[in-house]
Design an enzyme around this catalytic site. Structure first.
Site, PDB file in Angstrom:
ATOM      1  N   GLY A  45       0.830  -0.903   0.118  1.00 14.15           N
ATOM      2  CA  GLY A  45      -0.254   0.087   0.106  1.00 14.15           C
ATOM      3  C   GLY A  45       1.032   1.114  -0.138  1.00 14.15           C
ATOM      4  O   GLY A  45       1.998   0.981   0.707  1.00 14.15           O
ATOM      5  N   GLN A  50       3.649   9.701   0.394  1.00 10.43           N
ATOM      6  CA  GLN A  50       4.723   8.703   0.447  1.00 10.43           C
ATOM      7  C   GLN A  50       5.459   9.245  -0.117  1.00 10.43           C
ATOM      8  O   GLN A  50       7.019   9.132  -0.039  1.00 10.43           O
ATOM      9  CB  GLN A  50       4.576   8.037   1.444  1.00 10.43           C
ATOM     10  CG  GLN A  50       3.586   7.157   2.225  1.00 10.43           C
ATOM     11  CD  GLN A  50       3.253   6.030   2.428  1.00 10.43           C
ATOM     12  OE1 GLN A  50       2.302   5.369   1.966  1.00 10.43           O
ATOM     13  NE2 GLN A  50       4.451   5.059   3.168  1.00 10.43           N
ATOM     14  N   LEU A  97       5.658   1.531   4.353  1.00  9.99           N
ATOM     15  CA  LEU A  97       7.058   2.142   3.986  1.00  9.99           C
ATOM     16  C   LEU A  97       8.277   3.809   4.845  1.00  9.99           C
ATOM     17  O   LEU A  97       9.712   4.048   3.774  1.00  9.99           O
ATOM     18  CB  LEU A  97       7.074   1.686   2.341  1.00  9.99           C
ATOM     19  CG  LEU A  97       6.657   1.308   1.545  1.00  9.99           C
ATOM     20  CD1 LEU A  97       6.734   0.906   0.171  1.00  9.99           C
ATOM     21  CD2 LEU A  97       8.213  -0.197   1.561  1.00  9.99           C
ATOM     22  N   HIS A 138      -5.062   2.678   7.367  1.00  8.84           N
ATOM     23  CA  HIS A 138      -4.244   2.755   7.356  1.00  8.84           C
ATOM     24  C   HIS A 138      -3.147   3.962   6.004  1.00  8.84           C
ATOM     25  O   HIS A 138      -2.928   4.974   6.316  1.00  8.84           O
ATOM     26  CB  HIS A 138      -3.037   1.334   6.841  1.00  8.84           C
ATOM     27  CG  HIS A 138      -1.116   1.843   7.106  1.00  8.84           C
ATOM     28  ND1 HIS A 138      -0.605   1.554   8.249  1.00  8.84           N
ATOM     29  CD2 HIS A 138      -0.388   2.486   6.290  1.00  8.84           C
ATOM     30  CE1 HIS A 138       0.980   2.123   7.877  1.00  8.84           C
ATOM     31  NE2 HIS A 138       0.719   3.062   6.675  1.00  8.84           N
ATOM     32  N   GLU A 139      -3.432   3.306   5.325  1.00  4.57           N
ATOM     33  CA  GLU A 139      -3.908   4.325   3.507  1.00  4.57           C
ATOM     34  C   GLU A 139      -4.159   5.925   3.783  1.00  4.57           C
ATOM     35  O   GLU A 139      -3.557   7.174   3.332  1.00  4.57           O
ATOM     36  CB  GLU A 139      -3.902   3.901   2.365  1.00  4.57           C
ATOM     37  CG  GLU A 139      -2.814   2.735   2.461  1.00  4.57           C
ATOM     38  CD  GLU A 139      -1.135   2.804   2.185  1.00  4.57           C
ATOM     39  OE1 GLU A 139      -1.263   4.184   2.596  1.00  4.57           O
ATOM     40  OE2 GLU A 139      -0.749   1.930   2.151  1.00  4.57           O
ATOM     41  N   HIS A 142      -2.936   8.409   6.267  1.00  6.26           N
ATOM     42  CA  HIS A 142      -1.626   8.740   5.690  1.00  6.26           C
ATOM     43  C   HIS A 142      -2.195  10.205   4.738  1.00  6.26           C
ATOM     44  O   HIS A 142      -1.295  11.636   5.121  1.00  6.26           O
ATOM     45  CB  HIS A 142      -1.339   7.974   4.322  1.00  6.26           C
ATOM     46  CG  HIS A 142       0.138   7.410   5.079  1.00  6.26           C
ATOM     47  ND1 HIS A 142       1.114   7.637   5.471  1.00  6.26           N
ATOM     48  CD2 HIS A 142      -0.040   5.795   4.854  1.00  6.26           C
ATOM     49  CE1 HIS A 142       2.291   6.667   5.798  1.00  6.26           C
ATOM     50  NE2 HIS A 142       1.612   5.332   5.125  1.00  6.26           N
TER      51      HIS A 142
HETATM   52  C1  QAP Z   1       0.183  -0.411   5.024  1.00  6.10           C
HETATM   53  O1  QAP Z   1       2.436  -1.143   4.146  1.00  6.10           O
HETATM   54  C2  QAP Z   1      -0.073  -1.720   5.545  1.00  6.10           C
HETATM   55  O2  QAP Z   1       8.912  -1.162   7.306  1.00  6.10           O
HETATM   56  C3  QAP Z   1       1.723  -0.270   3.770  1.00  6.10           C
HETATM   57  O3  QAP Z   1      10.954  -2.828   5.789  1.00  6.10           O
HETATM   58  C4  QAP Z   1       0.203  -2.277   6.996  1.00  6.10           C
HETATM   59  O4  QAP Z   1       3.626  -2.018   2.253  1.00  6.10           O
HETATM   60  C5  QAP Z   1      -1.185  -2.394   4.440  1.00  6.10           C
HETATM   61  C6  QAP Z   1       7.173  -2.746   4.152  1.00  6.10           C
HETATM   62  C7  QAP Z   1      -0.476  -2.877   7.311  1.00  6.10           C
HETATM   63  C8  QAP Z   1      -1.572  -3.694   5.666  1.00  6.10           C
HETATM   64  C9  QAP Z   1      -1.470  -3.565   6.947  1.00  6.10           C
HETATM   65  C10 QAP Z   1       7.414  -1.483   5.421  1.00  6.10           C
HETATM   66  C11 QAP Z   1       7.892  -3.829   3.459  1.00  6.10           C
HETATM   67  C12 QAP Z   1       6.290  -2.064   3.489  1.00  6.10           C
HETATM   68  C13 QAP Z   1       8.808  -1.935   5.759  1.00  6.10           C
HETATM   69  C14 QAP Z   1       3.367  -1.378   3.734  1.00  6.10           C
HETATM   70  C15 QAP Z   1       9.886  -2.748   5.065  1.00  6.10           C
HETATM   71  C16 QAP Z   1       9.385  -2.755   4.155  1.00  6.10           C
HETATM   72  C17 QAP Z   1       4.906  -1.924   4.012  1.00  6.10           C
HETATM   73 CO    CO Z   2       2.276   3.880   5.483  1.00  6.75          CO
END
Ligand code: QAP
Ligand code: CO
Length: 170
Positions: A45, A50, A97, A138-139, A142
């Site tokens: 996401g 971001q 991210l 979550h998004e 943001h």
């Molecule tokens: C948001 O999050 C989200 O720390 C998207 O080292 C959060 O794609 C969606 C990521 C929770 C559903 C549930 C984070 C990749 C990716 C890191 C992400 C990392 C590598 C996060």
């Molecule tokens: Co995020």
């Protein structure tokens, strides 16, 4: 094009994004850049802010249950969203991210209904549950200038600060 991702504690992550009024080539390029950038970092996401664009756009691309791969046909592009119904409670270990390397349990609504537009400006209403509901919440946070780390308990926040300081030293 892959764009740099803004990371905590960049102040721009705390600003409120604005609604999109033109569903034109500029928007389509933004959405394509967001997709390329998210995939390059193995994210599921991403919100426009971001990549430093303060507009109400987010994308989600969950893994396919059978293949555990991301299929582009499952990509959701969500413009100008708002939550019209919410109920239940669920907990999931979230990451972001913009807060790389940190994952922690966060409480969210279990079910939400959203109204939003697609890249052409057409309006949609969707009932969401499961991981998709969590990812959209979550998004949307943001877009409102919020990060998941604001929702942590005192103890979880201490763990975040410790890990963050440790990661900075490296
Ligand atoms: C948001 O999050 C989200 O720390 C998207 O080292 C959060 O794609 C969606 C990521 C929770 C559903 C549930 C984070 C990749 C990716 C890191 C992400 C990392 C590598 C996060
Ligand atoms: Co995020």
């Amino acid at each position: 094009m892959i764009q740099p991702i803004i990371q905590y504690p960049d102040k721009r992550l705390w600003q409120k994004s604005k609604d999109i009024t033109k569903f034109d080539k500029t928007l389509h390029t933004l959405l394509d850049d967001m997709y390329e950038t998210m995939i390059s970092k193995e994210g599921i996401g991403l919100a426009a802010i971001q990549i430093a664009v303060p507009l109400n756009a987010l994308i989600i691309n969950l893994l396919d249950e059978e293949t555990q791969a991301q299929k582009k046909e499952d990509l959701l592009e969500i413009i100008n969203p708002y939550i019209t119904k919410k109920s239940g409670q669920t907990t999931f270990q979230e990451g972001c991210l913009s807060v790389p390397g940190f994952f922690e349990d966060v409480k969210r609504y279990e079910y939400i209904t959203i109204e939003y537009q697609d890249r052409f400006g057409a309006k949609h209403i969707k009932d969401l549950d499961g991981l998709l509901s969590i990812a959209v919440q979550h998004e949307i946070d943001h877009l409102l200038g919020h990060l998941f780390i604001e929702k942590l308990s005192y103890k979880q926040r201490k763990k975040f600060e410790k890990e963050y300081k440790k990661a900075q030293k490296k």
